[in-house]
Design an enzyme around this catalytic site. Structure first.
Site, PDB file in Angstrom:
ATOM      1  N   HIS A 152       1.131  -1.256  -0.122  1.00  0.00           N
ATOM      2  CA  HIS A 152       0.290   0.334  -0.130  1.00  0.00           C
ATOM      3  C   HIS A 152       1.239   1.322  -0.221  1.00  0.00           C
ATOM      4  CE1 HIS A 152      -3.277  -2.926   1.750  1.00  0.00           C
ATOM      5  NE2 HIS A 152      -3.267  -2.582   0.938  1.00  0.00           N
ATOM      6  N   GLU A 166       1.337   3.334   2.729  1.00  0.00           N
ATOM      7  CA  GLU A 166       2.112   2.849   4.152  1.00  0.00           C
ATOM      8  C   GLU A 166       3.301   2.774   3.857  1.00  0.00           C
ATOM      9  OE1 GLU A 166      -0.713  -0.302   4.746  1.00  0.00           O
ATOM     10  OE2 GLU A 166      -2.100   0.554   4.634  1.00  0.00           O
ATOM     11  N   HIS A 206       2.928  -2.801   6.677  1.00  0.00           N
ATOM     12  CA  HIS A 206       1.904  -1.856   7.021  1.00  0.00           C
ATOM     13  C   HIS A 206       2.014  -1.201   8.245  1.00  0.00           C
ATOM     14  CE1 HIS A 206      -0.359  -4.251   3.816  1.00  0.00           C
ATOM     15  NE2 HIS A 206       0.746  -4.825   4.142  1.00  0.00           N
ATOM     16  N   GLU A 226       1.773  -4.368  11.355  1.00  0.00           N
ATOM     17  CA  GLU A 226       1.362  -3.404  11.430  1.00  0.00           C
ATOM     18  C   GLU A 226       1.860  -1.962  12.410  1.00  0.00           C
ATOM     19  OE1 GLU A 226      -1.377  -2.079   9.138  1.00  0.00           O
ATOM     20  OE2 GLU A 226      -2.364  -3.697   8.813  1.00  0.00           O
TER      21      GLU A 226
END
Length: 372
Positions: A2, A5, A112, A203
């Site tokens: 992504h 990110e 991420h 994350e």
């Protein structure tokens, strides 16, 4: 993957610099031990087009998708969804799938942002036996939970489970992917099911695209966790499967009883197998056409502290005569429509036995100077 990110890419660039400088230092170091025992691969850019469209913003989603407007983490083959009519594999996804066919990756992380949690497979389910208490559970669930907690507890704050802007609280800073939110076509499920590589989705920050001033602290928060996580590639057992003549063979099936993988783990074209397992007693079932099925029980120690998993070769016995399928005949390979083609059985080439680790992140642009 992504493009908006961005923290993961900066951390990987800094990690590369840290590993290289540490290896060439005059003092013995963890870095030297790690690099002397582990092949580490970095994919620092999977969605450069998305990154070019993004800018500093914690929540804004501009740049999440690639140039074609596709979310790359929804574009991989999915064992639970089956073949989706008319679905096209994006070039970035095709490249990663091809890469996975060239290396025997054992452990990987997909980086991420937008939350602070270590997420593990499965991300999806079709309501079958894998669905347990709201989670989609793999046969290696104990290993995945261990890996996720290794990262969260070596991170400065992830283990506290504190929530971000629009996220929930996570006990111990870890979560089953499906239990958090189901998704189809994710990379971590693909890597585990078809590439025999245990992958986490990490994350790393509440803010997807933080200001430059926050990057040094983010590096300090994540550096111990990244190093300790890589070291976990030495869990379990590794070795070769040898035929009746003592020659390593590819595509032999190496199963751990009680762990019924959707597609069985197989030896690579060097005849090597790798199984990440926590310490304990495990019974293995090894099969290859024309040979008797071999069953052995092994006591697996904790390998990361020694930078080596247990090494054990399985020696098969040739079937003298047979009028039908050999007792060691393996199950059919994975569905070729998923674009993952197991190697054909037969004699394997030889090489030193290493373990492969991949760090995968989908960002773009060269940002190394931000931490210098």
């Amino acid at each position: 993957m992504h493009g908006n990110e961005v923290v993961g890419r900066v951390l990987l660039l800094q990690l590369i610099d840290y590993l290289v400088k540490g290896y060439h230092s005059n003092e013995p170091s963890v870095t030297q031990q790690l690099l002397n025992s582990t092949r580490i691969h970095f994919l620092t850019s999977m969605n450069p087009d998305g990154f070019e469209e993004s800018h500093t913003h914690c929540l804004y989603s501009q740049g999440r998708f690639n140039h074609n407007g596709v979310d790359l983490n929804r574009n991989f083959p999915d064992v639970f969804s089956g073949h989706r009519q008319g679905e096209k594999r994006e070039m970035e996804v095709q490249a990663v799938m091809s890469w996975l066919n060239t290396e025997s990756f054992v452990l990987s992380a997909n980086l991420h942002g937008g939350a602070l949690v270590a997420s593990y497979p499965y991300d999806n389910s079709n309501g079958g036996s894998e669905l347990v208490g709201g989670a989609s559970v793999t046969p290696d669930n104990d290993v995945f939970i261990h890996l996720a907690k290794v990262y969260s507890y070596n991170h400065a704050s992830m283990h506290r489970g504190e929530r971000c802007h629009d996220s929930k609280q996570f006990t111990d800073g870890v979560t089953n992917g499906y239990q958090w939110y189901p998704l189809s076509g994710g990379m971590q499920d693909y890597n585990y099911v078809w590439a025999q590589c245990l992958e986490l989705t990490l994350e790393l920050s509440c803010c997807k695209y933080p200001p430059v001033t926050q990057l040094p602290q983010l590096w300090q928060d994540n550096r111990p966790a990244l190093m300790t996580f890589i070291q976990q590639v030495h869990l379990g057992v590794k070795g070769r499967v040898l035929d009746g003549a003592g020659v390593p063979v590819q595509n032999a099936v190496v199963e751990v009883l009680g762990r019924r993988n959707l597609y069985p783990f197989r030896t690579n074209h060097y005849g090597e197998y790798y199984r990440l397992l926590l310490p304990g007693l495990y019974t293995f079932r090894v099969s290859f056409p024309g040979h008797h099925v071999l069953t052995e029980t092994l006591s697996i120690p904790y390998g990361p502290d020694r930078y080596s998993a247990l090494t054990h070769d399985f020696l098969l016995q040739l079937v003298a005569t047979t009028t039908g399928p050999a007792p060691g005949t393996i199950s059919p390979p994975c569905n070729s429509t998923h674009n993952w083609n197991p190697l054909e059985g037969g004699g394997a080439t030889t090489r030193p036995l290493w373990v492969g680790f991949g760090l995968l992140v989908g960002l773009g642009a060269w940002l190394n100077s931000l931490l210098s």
